[in-house]
Design a protein around this motif. Structure first.
Motif, PDB file in Angstrom:
ATOM      1  N   ARG A  43      10.729   6.916  -5.170  1.00  0.00           N
ATOM      2  CA  ARG A  43      11.187   8.240  -5.586  1.00  0.00           C
ATOM      3  C   ARG A  43      11.313   8.314  -7.100  1.00  0.00           C
ATOM      4  O   ARG A  43      11.567   7.316  -7.761  1.00  0.00           O
ATOM      5  CB  ARG A  43      12.542   8.558  -4.960  1.00  0.00           C
ATOM      6  N   ALA A  44      11.157   9.525  -7.608  1.00  0.00           N
ATOM      7  CA  ALA A  44      11.383   9.790  -9.026  1.00  0.00           C
ATOM      8  C   ALA A  44      12.875   9.730  -9.296  1.00  0.00           C
ATOM      9  O   ALA A  44      13.677  10.226  -8.502  1.00  0.00           O
ATOM     10  CB  ALA A  44      10.831  11.162  -9.393  1.00  0.00           C
ATOM     11  N   VAL A  45      13.262   9.133 -10.390  1.00  0.00           N
ATOM     12  CA  VAL A  45      14.676   9.029 -10.733  1.00  0.00           C
ATOM     13  C   VAL A  45      15.218  10.377 -11.201  1.00  0.00           C
ATOM     14  O   VAL A  45      16.298  10.795 -10.787  1.00  0.00           O
ATOM     15  CB  VAL A  45      14.901   7.942 -11.811  1.00  0.00           C
ATOM     16  N   LEU A  69      -0.913   1.019  -6.866  1.00  0.00           N
ATOM     17  CA  LEU A  69       0.326   1.762  -6.682  1.00  0.00           C
ATOM     18  C   LEU A  69       0.375   2.891  -7.709  1.00  0.00           C
ATOM     19  O   LEU A  69       0.250   2.649  -8.906  1.00  0.00           O
ATOM     20  CB  LEU A  69       1.530   0.842  -6.845  1.00  0.00           C
ATOM     21  N   PRO A  70       0.540   4.137  -7.268  1.00  0.00           N
ATOM     22  CA  PRO A  70       0.520   5.276  -8.186  1.00  0.00           C
ATOM     23  C   PRO A  70       1.891   5.566  -8.787  1.00  0.00           C
ATOM     24  O   PRO A  70       2.917   5.096  -8.297  1.00  0.00           O
ATOM     25  CB  PRO A  70       0.078   6.425  -7.279  1.00  0.00           C
ATOM     26  N   PHE A  71       1.883   6.365  -9.832  1.00  0.00           N
ATOM     27  CA  PHE A  71       3.100   6.912 -10.440  1.00  0.00           C
ATOM     28  C   PHE A  71       4.076   5.806 -10.869  1.00  0.00           C
ATOM     29  O   PHE A  71       5.281   5.939 -10.710  1.00  0.00           O
ATOM     30  CB  PHE A  71       3.794   7.895  -9.493  1.00  0.00           C
ATOM     31  N   LEU A 129       7.942  10.279  -3.655  1.00  0.00           N
ATOM     32  CA  LEU A 129       6.587  10.128  -4.174  1.00  0.00           C
ATOM     33  C   LEU A 129       5.645   9.570  -3.111  1.00  0.00           C
ATOM     34  O   LEU A 129       4.567  10.092  -2.896  1.00  0.00           O
ATOM     35  CB  LEU A 129       6.577   9.242  -5.414  1.00  0.00           C
ATOM     36  N   TYR A 130       6.065   8.478  -2.456  1.00  0.00           N
ATOM     37  CA  TYR A 130       5.282   7.906  -1.359  1.00  0.00           C
ATOM     38  C   TYR A 130       6.130   6.880  -0.639  1.00  0.00           C
ATOM     39  O   TYR A 130       7.209   6.509  -1.090  1.00  0.00           O
ATOM     40  CB  TYR A 130       3.963   7.288  -1.842  1.00  0.00           C
ATOM     41  N   GLU A 131       5.626   6.430   0.507  1.00  0.00           N
ATOM     42  CA  GLU A 131       6.323   5.383   1.250  1.00  0.00           C
ATOM     43  C   GLU A 131       5.443   4.156   1.353  1.00  0.00           C
ATOM     44  O   GLU A 131       4.220   4.223   1.220  1.00  0.00           O
ATOM     45  CB  GLU A 131       6.748   5.859   2.642  1.00  0.00           C
ATOM     46  N   THR A 146       0.827  -1.195   0.000  1.00  0.00           N
ATOM     47  CA  THR A 146       0.000   0.000   0.000  1.00  0.00           C
ATOM     48  C   THR A 146       0.860   1.243   0.000  1.00  0.00           C
ATOM     49  O   THR A 146       1.703   1.428   0.880  1.00  0.00           O
ATOM     50  CB  THR A 146      -0.924   0.013   1.241  1.00  0.00           C
ATOM     51  N   ALA A 147       0.632   2.091  -0.992  1.00  0.00           N
ATOM     52  CA  ALA A 147       1.293   3.388  -1.042  1.00  0.00           C
ATOM     53  C   ALA A 147       0.650   4.284   0.010  1.00  0.00           C
ATOM     54  O   ALA A 147      -0.571   4.379   0.098  1.00  0.00           O
ATOM     55  CB  ALA A 147       1.110   4.004  -2.430  1.00  0.00           C
ATOM     56  N   ARG A 148       1.497   4.928   0.805  1.00  0.00           N
ATOM     57  CA  ARG A 148       0.996   5.792   1.875  1.00  0.00           C
ATOM     58  C   ARG A 148       1.178   7.250   1.471  1.00  0.00           C
ATOM     59  O   ARG A 148       2.299   7.699   1.271  1.00  0.00           O
ATOM     60  CB  ARG A 148       1.746   5.510   3.164  1.00  0.00           C
TER      61      ARG A 148
END
Length: 173
Positions: A154-156, A97-99, A162-164, A7-9
Motif C-alpha cells: 500500500r501507498a503510505v 515488483l512495481p511502484f 497497490l497490489y497483493e 509476484t505482484a498480483r
C-alpha cells in the motif's frame, strides 16, 4: 540459499470486468481521459500515460480474496480508491515488483483475513540496498511467519492498495 521471487498480483480480470461497470461501493464507474498520466494502474501495474482512458473506482481487495478462500475478515474488510484502465488491457508486462520508488507499507494478513502487522518499506535516503531488494526482504520477512497468507502493498501517503502478494503454494507451511 535458494531465492524466492515474489509476484505482484494485479486485480483479477473477472473483478476488473465488474469494476469497469460498478465499483465495490456499488457506484457506477465513470471513465475519463487522463490528461497528465502517472496514475498507478492496478490492472497492469504501471503508471498511466497522458491521454489514456482510465477510471477511479472503489475496490475491496480483502473482500474479494475472502470470497475466493472462504476467509471472514470481519472489520478488516475495507475498500478504497484504485485506478484501472477503462477498457480491458493486457495486464502486467513484466515480473518486476512495481511502484517501489516511494514509501510503501507491506501489510500482512492471516488466512482468516485478519491483519497480522505491517512494515514500512524503503525510504528515499536508503543507500544500503536497492528498492527491489528492500521489497524482497520485507516480503521474505512477512512470509517467514507461517501465519501470513498474503500481503498487501500500500501507498503510505493515502493508504491506497497497490497490489497483493500471496504465499507461494510450494512454500505453504
Amino acid at each position: 540459499m535458494p531465492t524466492t521471487t515474489y509476484t505482484a498480483r494485479p486485480i483479477d480480470p473477472r473483478a476488473l470486468k465488474e469494476l469497469r461497470t460498478t465499483d465495490d461501493a456499488g457506484r457506477p464507474t465513470t471513465h475519463f481521459t487522463d490528461p497528465e498520466g502517472g496514475a498507478p494502474l492496478r490492472c497492469c501495474l504501471r503508471r498511466s500515460e497522458p491521454g489514456e482512458r482510465i477510471a477511479l473506482v472503489s475496490y475491496a481487495p480483502l473482500r474479494r480474496w475472502a470470497a475466493e478462500t472462504g476467509a471472514a475478515p470481519g472489520a478488516y474488510d475495507e475498500q478504497g480508491p484504485v485506478f484501472i484502465h477503462a477498457e480491458e488491457c493486457g495486464g502486467p508486462a513484466g515480473t518486476a515488483l512495481p511502484f517501489t520508488n516511494a514509501h510503501r507499507t507491506v501489510r500482512r494478513y492471516s488466512a482468516e483475513g485478519h491483519i497480522l502487522g505491517g512494515e514500512l518499506v524503503w525510504t528515499p535516503d536508503a543507500v544500503d540496498q536497492t528498492c527491489t531488494e528492500a521489497f524482497e526482504q520485507a516480503l521474505a520477512e512477512a512470509f517467514d511467519d507461517p501465519a501470513v497468507a498474503l500481503v498487501h502493498v500500500r501507498a503510505v501517503e493515502y493508504g491506497c492498495f497497490l497490489y497483493e502478494v500471496r504465499r507461494d503454494q510450494r512454500d505453504a507451511r
